[in-house]
Scaffold this active site. Structure first.
Site, short mmCIF file in Angstrom:
data_model
loop_
_atom_site.label_atom_id
_atom_site.label_comp_id
_atom_site.label_asym_id
_atom_site.label_seq_id
_atom_site.Cartn_x
_atom_site.Cartn_y
_atom_site.Cartn_z
CG HIS A 44 -7.02 -14.27 19.05
ND1 HIS A 44 -7.00 -13.16 19.85
CD2 HIS A 44 -8.18 -14.90 19.33
CE1 HIS A 44 -8.09 -13.12 20.59
NE2 HIS A 44 -8.84 -14.17 20.29
C1 UD1 Z 1 -10.65 -19.46 21.08
C2 UD1 Z 1 -12.08 -18.94 21.03
C3 UD1 Z 1 -12.04 -17.41 20.89
C4 UD1 Z 1 -11.19 -16.77 21.95
C5 UD1 Z 1 -9.82 -17.40 21.98
C6 UD1 Z 1 -9.06 -16.87 23.17
C7 UD1 Z 1 -13.74 -20.43 20.03
C8 UD1 Z 1 -14.58 -20.68 18.83
N1 UD1 Z 1 -12.80 -19.47 19.91
O1 UD1 Z 1 -10.06 -19.15 19.83
O2 UD1 Z 1 -13.36 -16.90 21.02
O3 UD1 Z 1 -11.07 -15.40 21.67
O4 UD1 Z 1 -9.94 -18.83 22.12
O5 UD1 Z 1 -7.70 -17.03 23.04
O6 UD1 Z 1 -13.92 -21.06 21.02
N2 UD1 Z 1 -3.69 -23.79 19.68
C9 UD1 Z 1 -2.46 -24.17 20.18
N3 UD1 Z 1 -2.33 -24.34 21.52
C10 UD1 Z 1 -3.34 -24.15 22.40
C11 UD1 Z 1 -4.59 -23.78 21.89
C12 UD1 Z 1 -4.76 -23.60 20.53
O7 UD1 Z 1 -1.51 -24.35 19.43
O8 UD1 Z 1 -3.14 -24.31 23.61
C13 UD1 Z 1 -3.84 -23.57 18.22
C14 UD1 Z 1 -4.30 -24.80 17.45
O9 UD1 Z 1 -3.64 -24.79 16.21
C15 UD1 Z 1 -5.77 -24.50 17.22
C16 UD1 Z 1 -5.82 -23.00 17.13
O10 UD1 Z 1 -4.81 -22.54 18.02
O11 UD1 Z 1 -6.26 -25.14 16.08
C17 UD1 Z 1 -7.15 -22.42 17.53
O12 UD1 Z 1 -7.55 -22.84 18.82
P1 UD1 Z 1 -9.09 -22.84 19.25
O13 UD1 Z 1 -9.21 -23.11 20.71
O14 UD1 Z 1 -9.88 -23.69 18.35
O15 UD1 Z 1 -9.55 -21.37 18.95
P2 UD1 Z 1 -8.85 -19.99 19.30
O16 UD1 Z 1 -8.46 -19.34 18.02
O17 UD1 Z 1 -7.82 -20.19 20.34
N1 UDP Z 2 -3.49 -12.35 27.62
C1 UDP Z 2 -2.34 -12.85 28.24
N2 UDP Z 2 -1.22 -13.05 27.47
C2 UDP Z 2 -1.17 -12.76 26.15
C3 UDP Z 2 -2.34 -12.25 25.53
C4 UDP Z 2 -3.50 -12.08 26.29
O1 UDP Z 2 -2.33 -13.09 29.44
O2 UDP Z 2 -0.11 -12.96 25.53
C5 UDP Z 2 -4.71 -12.20 28.43
C6 UDP Z 2 -5.36 -10.83 28.39
O3 UDP Z 2 -4.85 -9.99 29.38
C7 UDP Z 2 -6.83 -11.14 28.64
C8 UDP Z 2 -6.99 -12.53 28.05
O4 UDP Z 2 -5.69 -13.06 27.88
O5 UDP Z 2 -7.07 -11.22 30.02
C9 UDP Z 2 -7.71 -12.41 26.72
O6 UDP Z 2 -7.55 -13.55 25.99
P1 UDP Z 2 -7.70 -13.56 24.42
O7 UDP Z 2 -7.31 -12.26 23.83
O8 UDP Z 2 -6.97 -14.76 23.97
O9 UDP Z 2 -9.25 -13.87 24.25
P2 UDP Z 2 -10.54 -12.97 23.98
O10 UDP Z 2 -10.67 -12.01 25.09
O11 UDP Z 2 -10.35 -12.32 22.65
O12 UDP Z 2 -11.65 -13.96 23.91
#
Ligand code: UD1
Ligand code: UDP
Length: 376
Positions: free
Chosen positions: A207
């Protein structure tokens, strides 16, 4: 300090929930008055609600419902929402987690309002300011009053940035507390049967913007993942961020690549526990595979978690090198270079953090050693 101080935890995204649960539980056991503010950065049931259920987190006292947007729009909404809730709740301490935009906004609001803050997972650095998280980490650490580090390398990063050692506590990793708490329930069999995955399989989570936000990066990554799938069936619980772009690049559900919705915490870790290999760009997953002893290939040029390489099963790879690295990892299995887990990744980080917070709020001038933590 007030008789009955209030601690607020600010949570917004999936990894925040996992890191906060042990801290909330441990503070609860000390009888601390506390509440969760959910910013709504992640809002799908499979990105949020399922974690509250799996981790036993209490209902938030407020949900800001900020949702998605550009960095500026999302951060602006977070700032406005956080200011209102901090003024209304009047906390004695606000605890923020990790490196997401919700973390940054909360720390900024509190700094301007003069509200004291603690940062859990302080001092991690990728030294790559192209990552939005790196900017969030640096700003958050520079503004926090209490900094809780998960690994010794974090202490030197904070020292190099001029953070006084008296603010910093090496406490271990609360994400690993959650993993240890879940361990007895981690059974791959039901998930594997539900998803129709064969006995030997790999798991991939992808992601990072650098991997999924442009068609070129997505194509390069997907072609590498499809090559891995020629060696071993691969399950991809897809993060919503990459869903469309990766599908356009050819990552579609089929017998050797199972593209499925994001999994709940217990289901996901169960799947990882039974996997022969994990391919990821997640921060948390690098740490969890280290503790579960599953080989992990991280498709990134750097990591803010080098301890998962020196004390764990993690290796950094480029997309071009991923298929060969997967072949080698599948042949060799997991081997941890040091043969031991990172220091204090023992399931007791939450209680250590809670003890420091409780003593600090009372104004006790306990040495870190007396609180069961170390700092340098
Ligand atoms: C965010 C964090 C990232 C973290 C990740 C964990 C920032 C800058 N990034 O990234 O560090 O690793 O979360 O998962 O804060 N969306 C949905 N449903 C949701 C949430 C998001 O559809 O419930 C989609 C939307 O299209 C959105 C995109 O995901 O625009 C990105 O979501 P966003 O929270 O901005 O950043 P992440 O890529 O999730
Ligand atoms: N995780 C989860 N379901 C998934 C993918 C990740 O429960 O389908 C959990 C994973 O075990 C970890 C956390 O989500 O505890 C990490 O989240 P993510 O990879 O989105 O964020 P990051 O750690 O990169 O910020």
């Amino acid at each position: 300090m007030r008789e009955n101080p209030l601690v607020l935890h600010v949570l917004g995204a999936r990894p925040n929930f996992v890191k906060a649960a042990p801290v909330v539980r441990a503070l609860g056991e000390l009888g601390m008055r506390q509440g969760i503010v959910h910013t709504g950065q992640h809002y799908d049931a499979l990105m949020s609600d399922v974690f509250f259920a799996d981790l036993g987190l209490p209902e938030p006292v407020a949900n800001l419902g900020v949702g998605s947007g550009t960095h500026a729009r999302q951060t602006a909404a977070l700032l406005v929402g956080m200011e209102e809730v901090v003024l209304a709740q009047d906390p004695d301490l606000v605890v923020v987690y990790g490196d997401v935009n919700s973390t940054l906004a909360a720390i900024l609001v509190c700094a301007k309002l003069g509200v004291r803050t603690a940062h859990v997972e302080a001092g991690l650095r990728s030294f790559d300011r192209g990552m939005p998280e790196e900017v969030n980490r640096i700003v958050t650490d520079s503004l926090s009053d209490l900094l809780f580090a998960t690994s010794p390398d974090a202490l030197s990063h904070l020292a190099a940035e001029g953070v006084p050692a008296s603010k910093v506590h090496l406490v271990g990793n609360p994400m690993i507390d959650s993993l240890f708490a879940a361990l007895p329930s981690l059974d791959p069999t039901p998930v594997v049967e539900r998803l129709g995955v064969p006995g030997r399989y790999a798991v991939a989570t992808l992601h990072r913007p650098a991997n999924v936000d442009t068609p070129e990066a997505a194509r390069e990554l997907v072609s590498a993942v499809l090559e891995v799938a020629r060696q071993i069936p691969i399950v991809v619980p897809i993060h919503p961020r990459g869903r469309t772009r990766l599908a356009e690049a050819g990552l579609v559900d089929g017998p050797s690549v199972r593209v499925v919705d994001p999994l709940g915490y217990v289901d996901f870790l169960s799947l990882v526990r039974g996997a022969a290999l994990v391919v990821t760009d997640s921060g948390g997953v690098q740490e969890e595979t280290t503790v579960l002893g599953v080989p992990c290939l991280t498709v990134r040029p750097n990591t803010e978690r080098p301890i998962t390489i020196t004390h764990g099963t993690n290796r950094l790879v480029t997309p071009a090198l991923l298929p060969a690295a997967a072949g080698k990892a599948l042949a060799d299995g997991a081997a941890t270079p040091s043969g031991e887990l990172p220091p204090l990744w023992d399931g007791a980080a939450g209680p250590r953090i809670a003890r420091v917070i409780s003593a600090w709020l009372k104004g006790d001038n306990l040495s870190p050693a007396a609180q069961g933590t170390r700092s340098e």
